[in-house]
Enzyme design. Structure first.
Site, PDB file in Angstrom:
ATOM      1  CG  ASN A  42     -82.050  83.074  -7.439  1.00 29.44           C
ATOM      2  OD1 ASN A  42     -82.732  83.895  -6.849  1.00 29.44           O
ATOM      3  ND2 ASN A  42     -80.991  83.379  -8.026  1.00 29.44           N
ATOM      4  CD  GLU A  55     -86.912  79.561 -12.933  1.00 29.19           C
ATOM      5  OE1 GLU A  55     -86.081  79.602 -12.065  1.00 29.19           O
ATOM      6  OE2 GLU A  55     -86.787  80.129 -14.101  1.00 29.19           O
TER       7      GLU A  55
HETATM    8  N1  THU Z   1     -81.494  81.593 -12.097  1.00 33.24           N
HETATM    9  C1  THU Z   1     -82.777  81.152 -11.823  1.00 33.24           C
HETATM   10  O1  THU Z   1     -83.121  81.266 -10.430  1.00 33.24           O
HETATM   11  N2  THU Z   1     -83.750  81.048 -12.615  1.00 33.24           N
HETATM   12  C2  THU Z   1     -83.499  81.135 -13.909  1.00 33.24           C
HETATM   13  O2  THU Z   1     -84.638  80.774 -14.842  1.00 33.24           O
HETATM   14  C3  THU Z   1     -82.227  81.315 -14.294  1.00 33.24           C
HETATM   15  C4  THU Z   1     -81.226  81.418 -13.447  1.00 33.24           C
HETATM   16  C5  THU Z   1     -80.561  81.765 -10.969  1.00 33.24           C
HETATM   17  C6  THU Z   1     -79.384  80.759 -10.935  1.00 33.24           C
HETATM   18  C7  THU Z   1     -78.409  81.606 -10.276  1.00 33.24           C
HETATM   19  O3  THU Z   1     -78.327  81.804  -8.788  1.00 33.24           O
HETATM   20  C8  THU Z   1     -78.502  83.032 -10.840  1.00 33.24           C
HETATM   21  O4  THU Z   1     -79.943  82.955 -11.434  1.00 33.24           O
HETATM   22  C9  THU Z   1     -77.687  83.329 -11.990  1.00 33.24           C
HETATM   23  O5  THU Z   1     -77.685  82.000 -13.057  1.00 33.24           O
END
Ligand code: THU
Length: 127
Positions: A42, A55
């Site tokens: 992320n 993802e």
């Molecule tokens: N996030 C992801 O990368 N994948 C997930 O399945 C859930 C949430 C990230 C988005 C944001 O940067 C952080 O986690 C908190 O929500």
């Protein structure tokens, strides 16, 4: 590719996440029909809504490389056991799952957990 190995890669790439605001790092590793793997983490933005999940970042890398059929994805966060994909990512993954459905792999307290995407997103949207 072993699912344990896929999880290892998701764990490794989670270290590169840019989670300046939430402090919630996530790594993901996709497995294609042909056995290739694509990683993503992320990355957030000071304009919060522009943040991208691990993802969808992995999906983007695979698409850019010409891959569109995914067998499995491993998802890892050092902050949470059994870190499942958000609703938006479930729908994005649904678009590219193989005929038999995609496996969603998370890490529980003891071992990896394998679910079908269909369990997490029944009747995903298709055009
Ligand atoms: N996030 C992801 O990368 N994948 C997930 O399945 C859930 C949430 C990230 C988005 C944001 O940067 C952080 O986690 C908190 O929500």
């Amino acid at each position: 590719m072993e699912y344990q190995e896929l999880m290892k890669k998701a764990k490794k790439v989670s270290k590169n996440a840019y989670a300046k605001y939430s402090k919630f790092k996530v790594g993901a590793c996709l497995l294609t029909e042909g056995g290739k793997v694509y990683e993503g983490c992320n990355f957030e933005n000071s304009s919060y809504g522009l943040s991208i999940c691990a993802e969808r970042n992995a999906v983007g890398s695979a698409i850019a490389d010409g891959e569109k059929k995914f067998v499995a994805i491993a998802i890892y966060s050092p902050k949470m056991y059994d870190c499942l994909p958000c609703g938006a990512c479930r729908q994005v993954l649904h678009e590219f799952e193989i005929e038999n459905g995609m496996d969603i792999i998370t890490l529980g307290k003891e071992d990896i957990i394998v679910r079908k995407l269909d369990e997490l997103l029944p009747q995903g949207f298709d055009l």
